[in-house]
Design a protein around this motif. Sequence first.
Motif, PDB file in Angstrom:
ATOM      1  N   SER A   1       0.830  -1.205   0.000  1.00 37.33           N
ATOM      2  CA  SER A   1       0.000   0.000   0.000  1.00 37.33           C
ATOM      3  C   SER A   1       0.864   1.254   0.000  1.00 37.33           C
ATOM      4  N   ALA A   2       1.945   1.240   0.774  1.00 36.32           N
ATOM      5  CA  ALA A   2       2.839   2.396   0.799  1.00 36.32           C
ATOM      6  C   ALA A   2       3.494   2.616  -0.562  1.00 36.32           C
ATOM      7  N   MET A   3       3.886   1.536  -1.226  1.00 41.38           N
ATOM      8  CA  MET A   3       4.516   1.651  -2.541  1.00 41.38           C
ATOM      9  C   MET A   3       3.587   2.322  -3.543  1.00 41.38           C
ATOM     10  N   LEU A   4       2.331   1.888  -3.581  1.00 40.96           N
ATOM     11  CA  LEU A   4       1.390   2.476  -4.535  1.00 40.96           C
ATOM     12  C   LEU A   4       0.964   3.874  -4.097  1.00 40.96           C
ATOM     13  N   SER A   5       0.935   4.133  -2.794  1.00 35.94           N
ATOM     14  CA  SER A   5       0.620   5.484  -2.325  1.00 35.94           C
ATOM     15  C   SER A   5       1.699   6.469  -2.758  1.00 35.94           C
ATOM     16  N   LEU A   6       2.950   6.086  -2.617  1.00 31.38           N
ATOM     17  CA  LEU A   6       4.054   6.945  -3.040  1.00 31.38           C
ATOM     18  C   LEU A   6       4.054   7.135  -4.551  1.00 31.38           C
ATOM     19  N   LEU A   7       3.761   6.063  -5.281  1.00 30.99           N
ATOM     20  CA  LEU A   7       3.657   6.186  -6.730  1.00 30.99           C
ATOM     21  C   LEU A   7       2.517   7.128  -7.111  1.00 30.99           C
ATOM     22  N   GLY A   8       1.420   7.092  -6.362  1.00 30.40           N
ATOM     23  CA  GLY A   8       0.307   7.995  -6.618  1.00 30.40           C
ATOM     24  C   GLY A   8       0.671   9.444  -6.342  1.00 30.40           C
ATOM     25  N   VAL A   9       1.443   9.689  -5.272  1.00 25.98           N
ATOM     26  CA  VAL A   9       1.895  11.057  -4.987  1.00 25.98           C
ATOM     27  C   VAL A   9       2.767  11.568  -6.131  1.00 25.98           C
TER      28      VAL A   9
ATOM     29  N   PHE B   1      10.719  -3.060   0.932  1.00 25.56           N
ATOM     30  CA  PHE B   1      11.178  -2.010   1.836  1.00 25.56           C
ATOM     31  C   PHE B   1      12.148  -1.077   1.131  1.00 25.56           C
ATOM     32  N   ALA B   2      13.072  -1.640   0.349  1.00 27.04           N
ATOM     33  CA  ALA B   2      14.043  -0.815  -0.370  1.00 27.04           C
ATOM     34  C   ALA B   2      13.352   0.067  -1.408  1.00 27.04           C
ATOM     35  N   ILE B   3      12.365  -0.481  -2.112  1.00 29.31           N
ATOM     36  CA  ILE B   3      11.630   0.307  -3.100  1.00 29.31           C
ATOM     37  C   ILE B   3      10.901   1.462  -2.427  1.00 29.31           C
ATOM     38  N   ASN B   4      10.289   1.198  -1.282  1.00 30.50           N
ATOM     39  CA  ASN B   4       9.561   2.251  -0.572  1.00 30.50           C
ATOM     40  C   ASN B   4      10.494   3.352  -0.091  1.00 30.50           C
ATOM     41  N   VAL B   5      11.668   2.991   0.384  1.00 29.05           N
ATOM     42  CA  VAL B   5      12.636   3.999   0.822  1.00 29.05           C
ATOM     43  C   VAL B   5      13.046   4.871  -0.365  1.00 29.05           C
ATOM     44  N   ALA B   6      13.323   4.237  -1.509  1.00 25.24           N
ATOM     45  CA  ALA B   6      13.723   4.999  -2.694  1.00 25.24           C
ATOM     46  C   ALA B   6      12.592   5.909  -3.176  1.00 25.24           C
ATOM     47  N   LEU B   7      11.364   5.396  -3.200  1.00 29.61           N
ATOM     48  CA  LEU B   7      10.229   6.209  -3.639  1.00 29.61           C
ATOM     49  C   LEU B   7       9.974   7.362  -2.678  1.00 29.61           C
ATOM     50  N   ALA B   8      10.101   7.113  -1.377  1.00 26.62           N
ATOM     51  CA  ALA B   8       9.880   8.169  -0.388  1.00 26.62           C
ATOM     52  C   ALA B   8      10.900   9.289  -0.545  1.00 26.62           C
ATOM     53  N   ILE B   9      12.146   8.929  -0.762  1.00 27.03           N
ATOM     54  CA  ILE B   9      13.183   9.948  -0.968  1.00 27.03           C
ATOM     55  C   ILE B   9      12.906  10.747  -2.231  1.00 27.03           C
ATOM     56  N   PHE B  10      12.520  10.063  -3.291  1.00 29.27           N
ATOM     57  CA  PHE B  10      12.247  10.749  -4.555  1.00 29.27           C
ATOM     58  C   PHE B  10      11.046  11.683  -4.421  1.00 29.27           C
ATOM     59  N   CYS B  11       9.978  11.214  -3.773  1.00 25.01           N
ATOM     60  CA  CYS B  11       8.802  12.070  -3.559  1.00 25.01           C
ATOM     61  C   CYS B  11       9.156  13.271  -2.697  1.00 25.01           C
ATOM     62  N   TYR B  12       9.970  13.049  -1.682  1.00 27.60           N
ATOM     63  CA  TYR B  12      10.397  14.152  -0.812  1.00 27.60           C
ATOM     64  C   TYR B  12      11.142  15.206  -1.620  1.00 27.60           C
ATOM     65  N   MET B  13      12.024  14.773  -2.493  1.00 26.86           N
ATOM     66  CA  MET B  13      12.794  15.712  -3.301  1.00 26.86           C
ATOM     67  C   MET B  13      11.891  16.477  -4.264  1.00 26.86           C
ATOM     68  N   LEU B  14      10.904  15.804  -4.836  1.00 27.69           N
ATOM     69  CA  LEU B  14       9.982  16.484  -5.746  1.00 27.69           C
ATOM     70  C   LEU B  14       9.169  17.538  -5.004  1.00 27.69           C
ATOM     71  N   LEU B  15       8.641  17.176  -3.830  1.00 25.14           N
ATOM     72  CA  LEU B  15       7.866  18.134  -3.056  1.00 25.14           C
ATOM     73  C   LEU B  15       8.746  19.280  -2.565  1.00 25.14           C
ATOM     74  N   LYS B  16       9.953  18.977  -2.183  1.00 27.45           N
ATOM     75  CA  LYS B  16      10.870  20.007  -1.698  1.00 27.45           C
ATOM     76  C   LYS B  16      11.209  21.008  -2.788  1.00 27.45           C
ATOM     77  N   SER B  17      11.390  20.522  -4.003  1.00 28.90           N
ATOM     78  CA  SER B  17      11.717  21.405  -5.127  1.00 28.90           C
ATOM     79  C   SER B  17      10.523  22.211  -5.615  1.00 28.90           C
ATOM     80  N   GLY B  18       9.309  21.724  -5.334  1.00 27.72           N
ATOM     81  CA  GLY B  18       8.122  22.418  -5.816  1.00 27.72           C
ATOM     82  C   GLY B  18       7.851  22.228  -7.292  1.00 27.72           C
TER      83      GLY B  18
END
Length: 285
Positions: free
Chosen positions: A179-187, A263-280
Motif C-alpha cells: 500500500s505504501a509503494m502504490l501510495s508513493l507512486l500515486g503522490v 522495503f528498499a523500493i519504498n525507501v527509494a520512492l519516499a526519498i524521490f517524492c520528498y525531493m519532488l515536493l521540496k523542489s516544488g
Amino acid sequence: MRDNLESTAQTDPAGAAVSFSEPGTPVIRGVNWAGFAALYWKEVRRFFKVQLQTVWAPSITTLLFLIIFTVALGRGDRTVLGVPFADFIAPGLICMGMLQNAFANSSFSMLVGKIQGTIVDYLTPPLSVGELLAALVGASMTRAALVGFAVWLAMALWPGVSVGVTHWWAVIWFGLMGSAMLSLLGVMTSIWAEKFDHAAAVTNFVVAPLSLLSGTFYSIDRLSPVFQAFSHANPFFYAISGFRYGFLGESDSPIVQGAIILFAINVALAIFCYMLLKSGWKIKS
C-alpha cells in the motif's frame, strides 16, 4: 528600527514579555503533530464521504473476479500450491484491490488541487515536506486497509472460499509495504500530472497491467523462464506473493527477499517524492 526587528523579546502594553522568532525561523519545532493529523483526517474524510464508491464498490468488483475465475471456469477441483484454486486467488485479489485503491487515493489528492486551484491548501499550512508526504501516504494506506477489509469480508461470506490467516505478520507487512509503494507512486503521479487524463494513463498503462500480471491468478512456477523473469522484475508480484503467504503459508517466491525488496523500493520512492515536493516541481509557480 533594525534593533527592534532583530530583538527576540519585547514587552506588550500590559508589561508581559512576548517572544518573537527571527524572520525565517520555524516557530513550531519538532513534528507538527496537530497539522499532520488535520491533513490526514481531511484526506480520510474526503474519501469516506463517498465510501460506497471508494470502499465498498471495489469489494464487489473484486468479488466478481473471484466468481469469474472459479464458478464460470467450472474447475472446482483445480489446486494451486496444494490449495483449492479459489483459496489461492482470494488473497491475491484482496491485495490487488488494496494496491489499486491506494494509488487511486494518493494520485487524486494533489492533482485535484492543481486543477481546481486549491493547491495552496497543501502548501501554505505550517507543515514540513515530510509531514505533508506522510499525511498523504497515511490516508491512502488507510483507504487501502479499509478496502482490504471490505474485500476480505465479502469473500469470507462467499461459499466455498477460505480466507483464514496463517501468518499475521506477513499479512500486515506486505499489506503495508504494498500500500505504501502504490501510495508513493500515486503522490508522484499527482505531482507530475496536469489533468485527470495523465493520472488515468498511469492507471491504465502501468498500475493495471502490473497488478494483473503479478501472479494474482496463477503461480509463476508454471510460466516460461522469460515470463518468470518478468514476474520477478515486477514489484507487485512480491507484495501479492507475500500477502498470499500470510493466508496460505505457501509462496512461489522467497518471502524474506520480497520483504527486503519492497522495503528498499519504498525507501527509494519516499526519498524521490520528498525531493519532488521540496523542489516544488509542477506544484509551485
